[in-house]
Motif scaffolding. Structure first.
Motif, PDB file in Angstrom:
ATOM      1  N   GLU A 148       0.851  -1.201   0.000  1.00 20.62           N
ATOM      2  CA  GLU A 148       0.000   0.000   0.000  1.00 20.62           C
ATOM      3  C   GLU A 148       0.888   1.253   0.000  1.00 20.62           C
ATOM      4  OE1 GLU A 148      -3.239   0.112  -0.328  1.00 20.62           O
ATOM      5  OE2 GLU A 148      -3.461  -2.073  -0.357  1.00 20.62           O
ATOM      6  N   LEU A 149       1.479   1.537  -1.144  1.00 25.33           N
ATOM      7  CA  LEU A 149       2.395   2.675  -1.234  1.00 25.33           C
ATOM      8  C   LEU A 149       1.623   3.971  -1.471  1.00 25.33           C
ATOM      9  CD1 LEU A 149       5.257   1.248  -3.487  1.00 25.33           C
ATOM     10  CD2 LEU A 149       5.053   1.200  -1.000  1.00 25.33           C
ATOM     11  N   PRO A 150       2.138   5.090  -0.949  1.00 25.57           N
ATOM     12  CA  PRO A 150       1.505   6.388  -1.222  1.00 25.57           C
ATOM     13  C   PRO A 150       1.587   6.729  -2.712  1.00 25.57           C
ATOM     14  CG  PRO A 150       3.048   6.538   0.631  1.00 25.57           C
ATOM     15  CD  PRO A 150       3.268   5.208  -0.015  1.00 25.57           C
ATOM     16  N   ILE A 151       0.527   7.325  -3.225  1.00 22.84           N
ATOM     17  CA  ILE A 151       0.479   7.808  -4.608  1.00 22.84           C
ATOM     18  C   ILE A 151       0.528   9.329  -4.558  1.00 22.84           C
ATOM     19  CG2 ILE A 151      -0.828   7.871  -6.754  1.00 22.84           C
ATOM     20  CD1 ILE A 151      -2.110   5.221  -5.915  1.00 22.84           C
ATOM     21  N   ILE A 152       1.606   9.921  -5.080  1.00 26.46           N
ATOM     22  CA  ILE A 152       1.861  11.351  -4.965  1.00 26.46           C
ATOM     23  C   ILE A 152       1.517  12.045  -6.277  1.00 26.46           C
ATOM     24  CG2 ILE A 152       3.575  13.116  -4.404  1.00 26.46           C
ATOM     25  CD1 ILE A 152       3.091  11.141  -2.104  1.00 26.46           C
ATOM     26  N   GLN A 182       3.931  14.427   2.600  1.00 22.35           N
ATOM     27  CA  GLN A 182       3.605  13.157   1.939  1.00 22.35           C
ATOM     28  C   GLN A 182       4.861  12.413   1.502  1.00 22.35           C
ATOM     29  OE1 GLN A 182       0.380  13.479  -1.151  1.00 22.35           O
ATOM     30  NE2 GLN A 182       0.591  15.657  -0.690  1.00 22.35           N
ATOM     31  N   ASN A 212       7.229  11.348   4.498  1.00 23.00           N
ATOM     32  CA  ASN A 212       6.649  10.230   5.247  1.00 23.00           C
ATOM     33  C   ASN A 212       6.792   8.930   4.463  1.00 23.00           C
ATOM     34  OD1 ASN A 212       4.927   9.088   7.470  1.00 23.00           O
ATOM     35  ND2 ASN A 212       3.574   8.696   5.744  1.00 23.00           N
ATOM     36  N   ALA A 213       6.566   8.992   3.135  1.00 24.23           N
ATOM     37  CA  ALA A 213       6.725   7.801   2.299  1.00 24.23           C
ATOM     38  C   ALA A 213       8.162   7.299   2.331  1.00 24.23           C
ATOM     39  CB  ALA A 213       6.310   8.117   0.868  1.00 24.23           C
ATOM     40  N   THR A 254       8.884   5.786   5.827  1.00 27.26           N
ATOM     41  CA  THR A 254       8.120   4.599   6.189  1.00 27.26           C
ATOM     42  C   THR A 254       8.402   3.432   5.261  1.00 27.26           C
ATOM     43  OG1 THR A 254       6.351   6.035   7.001  1.00 27.26           O
ATOM     44  CG2 THR A 254       5.800   3.711   6.643  1.00 27.26           C
ATOM     45  N   TYR A 255       8.315   3.676   3.947  1.00 31.44           N
ATOM     46  CA  TYR A 255       8.470   2.604   2.963  1.00 31.44           C
ATOM     47  C   TYR A 255       9.770   2.700   2.176  1.00 31.44           C
ATOM     48  CZ  TYR A 255       3.457   1.847   3.697  1.00 31.44           C
ATOM     49  OH  TYR A 255       2.229   1.599   4.242  1.00 31.44           O
ATOM     50  N   MET A 311       7.509   5.035  -3.284  1.00 30.63           N
ATOM     51  CA  MET A 311       6.254   5.741  -3.539  1.00 30.63           C
ATOM     52  C   MET A 311       5.973   5.721  -5.031  1.00 30.63           C
ATOM     53  SD  MET A 311       7.464   9.735  -3.070  1.00 30.63           S
ATOM     54  CE  MET A 311       8.857  10.388  -4.003  1.00 30.63           C
ATOM     55  N   TYR A 312       4.712   6.023  -5.390  1.00 29.72           N
ATOM     56  CA  TYR A 312       4.334   6.244  -6.782  1.00 29.72           C
ATOM     57  C   TYR A 312       4.255   7.738  -7.049  1.00 29.72           C
ATOM     58  CZ  TYR A 312       2.379   1.427  -6.709  1.00 29.72           C
ATOM     59  OH  TYR A 312       2.189   0.071  -6.591  1.00 29.72           O
TER      60      TYR A 312
END
Length: 364
Positions: A26-30, A47, A50-51, A54-55, A58-59
């Motif tokens: 569940e990656l953030p989509i920017i 955003q 944090n991505a 955390t991960y 991101m996208y």
């Protein structure tokens, strides 16, 4: 004036997207459309940072290139593998171990994956300048202006805004990382076209379906243009491997070791791997387009201790500051050693090697 003639390239038709139910990360989509202005970048800081904390992945969507432009670069990306004769491929093969550089072709079966199984991937790498530091096979030459335009776009419109946002996240001047990533520097920020080929059932069993062991990237920021063959997985914060989902005309961005070192561990170089695709995509090749960002060759990979954020939260080091390698030393060492040198087994799933005083781990 007449429009310039665009050279013909056979259209590359990728595999259909998988219909299997996979466990997706569940990656953030920017939405990257705002990244062209200082105000827009400031708004994206929470955003993006944090991505990346955390991960480490991101996208990016709405990055400025159309689906048609995306399709065109994949057509060009297949040229080195489908249009270059084998004898010419050999003439342009990179001396990876000797030079610590990927410029040129990497043929199949160079790297040992596991249990004697060798890789089934080819890639063709070029310095971002395209023509200044290397020559290219005849079939690729008509497309060099388009490749140069593509690297410039990646560098200036995608990489630079990401670097500016990451600097803001550390409360540093916005150009801190940009200054370390000069387009004209001879360091190995490069464009890569890469193609994985299906393997035998026997090799899949011997290697536990792993095509490329779990690893972190060498440089600072990796830009991967999304393609539909599902094979990329990341090791999520809860310790589970999850798949990266394809999004049409999106970019997958991840942090590499270089940025983790410079940010004192604030941004994470996430472990990722490539494995056999799901059942409905097996038998298809997997064509990829990458832009690998690296800091200038002479940049020391030690934490930016002047960051107010690092002064508050502390620094996580993987080596002492006085032992910090330059970007060039670390890149050349890892490139020359990957898949070609002995690893020390640390556990059932972790192997390690030392590269310029830096412990580098591989996960199987």
């Amino acid at each position: 004036m007449p429009a310039p003639t665009i050279p013909y390239a056979p259209h590359y038709v990728p595999a259909p997207a998988t219909k299997e139910e996979l466990e997706w990360a569940e990656l953030p989509i920017i939405d990257f459309s705002a990244a062209s202005t200082p105000e827009g970048r400031a708004a994206l800081v929470p955003q993006v940072c944090n991505a990346m904390q955390t991960y480490g992945f991101m996208y990016l969507v709405n990055h400025g290139l159309t689906q048609a432009q995306n399709d065109r670069i994949f057509d060009i990306a297949d040229i080195p593998f489908s249009q270059v004769p084998e004898d010419e491929m050999k003439r342009y093969t990179a001396d990876i171990k000797g030079t610590g550089s990927y410029r040129g072709f990497k043929p199949r079966e160079v790297w040992i994956i596991d249990n004697g199984v060798r890789d089934q991937l080819e890639h063709y790498n070029t310095h971002r300048s395209i023509t200044e530091l290397q020559s290219h096979p005849k079939a690729l030459r008509p497309f060099l202006p388009e490749m140069r335009a593509f690297t410039e776009y990646n560098h200036e419109k995608i990489l630079h805004p990401i670097l500016q946002i990451l600097a803001r996240g550390l409360e540093l001047p916005e150009d801190t990382f940009v200054k370390m990533h000069g387009f004209d520097d001879q360091s190995e920020t490069y464009l890569r076209f890469m193609k994985y080929y299906p393997r035998t059932d026997e090799d899949e069993q011997k290697s536990k379906n792993v095509w490329l062991k779990g690893h972190t990237d060498i440089g600072t920021v990796t830009i991967l243009w999304s393609q539909p063959v599902s094979a990329l997985q990341i090791l999520c914060p809860d310790g589970k491997w999850r798949w990266i989902k394809h999004i049409d005309n999106a970019i997958v961005v991840n942090i590499g070791d270089g940025m983790e070192f410079l940010s004192g561990g604030f941004y994470k170089g996430t472990i990722h791997r490539v494995r056999q695709p799901p059942r409905d995509q097996q038998g298809y090749p997997r064509l990829g387009v990458f832009y690998f960002g690296s800091a200038n060759g002479d940049v020391l990979l030690k934490p930016l201790q002047e960051s107010p954020v690092l002064q508050r939260v502390g620094i996580v080091r993987r080596f002492d500051d006085e032992k910090a390698p330059t970007m060039d030393q670390f890149r050349k060492g890892r490139t020359a050693a990957y898949g070609l040198s002995e690893l020390t087994k640390k556990s059932d799933v972790v192997e390690e090697q030392m590269i310029h005083n830096v412990p580098v781990r591989h996960y199987n």
